[in-house]
Design a protein around this motif. Sequence first.
Motif: not given
Length: 245
Positions: A61-66, A152-165
Amino acid sequence: MYSLANPQRFMSLSAKALPFFAAAAAILIAIGLYMGFTAPPDFRQGETVRIMYIHVPSAWLGMFAYVMIAISGLGVLIWRHPLADVAAKAAAPLGAAFTFLALVTGSLWGKPMWGTYWQWDARMTSMLVLLFLYFGLMALRGAIEDASRASRLTAILALVGAINIPIIKFSVDWWETLHQPASVFRMGGSTIHPDLLWPLAVMALGFTLLFVTLHIAAMRNEILRRKVLGVQLRRVDRAAAAVAT
């Protein structure tokens, strides 16, 4: 999709669905805990294997939420989905909580198995990075007063961080780690004995419904908060207009 995304319609539907999700989550978690505590111990890990019933669903769920936050980020940046930012904001603290729970239970599980609470291997480190990403998302949103810009900025950060999944998922295959390879979802079927697998499946479903329940409740609270803020801003504007005239 957009009719369902209307905040008013979401509030109406969620008010009816929320009690059912909450009841189902409570029942399944209770059943899963009973099954987990009455299941036989693992022939190698003994009684400590029971930590799995909390640790594994929490990690999932930690990964699913991200992933949900990243998809919501696309909704914010591309489709301007009415509830995308609400969903992303509501999911961040929940994802952080489940990730933290996964790290804590993993450390407790690791001590008797590996002789240490923490080892800087790929899976552990990437999960810790996930927790920091959640903290970063929440901190970034809280630091920006303009709600639209923060979205918008949190959306961009979330997309960049998605590489960690995918790094978390495939770290046990790409590098030598203390963690065992995939044992539930894998080619050839699960390697976990059914007596241990069924309690895990029930707990995973129960935890998922718990996440859905908490997420819906958090989204409802955020929608109400934004409504109250909108009313307050309109009152301020009317008061300022009255003073100006």
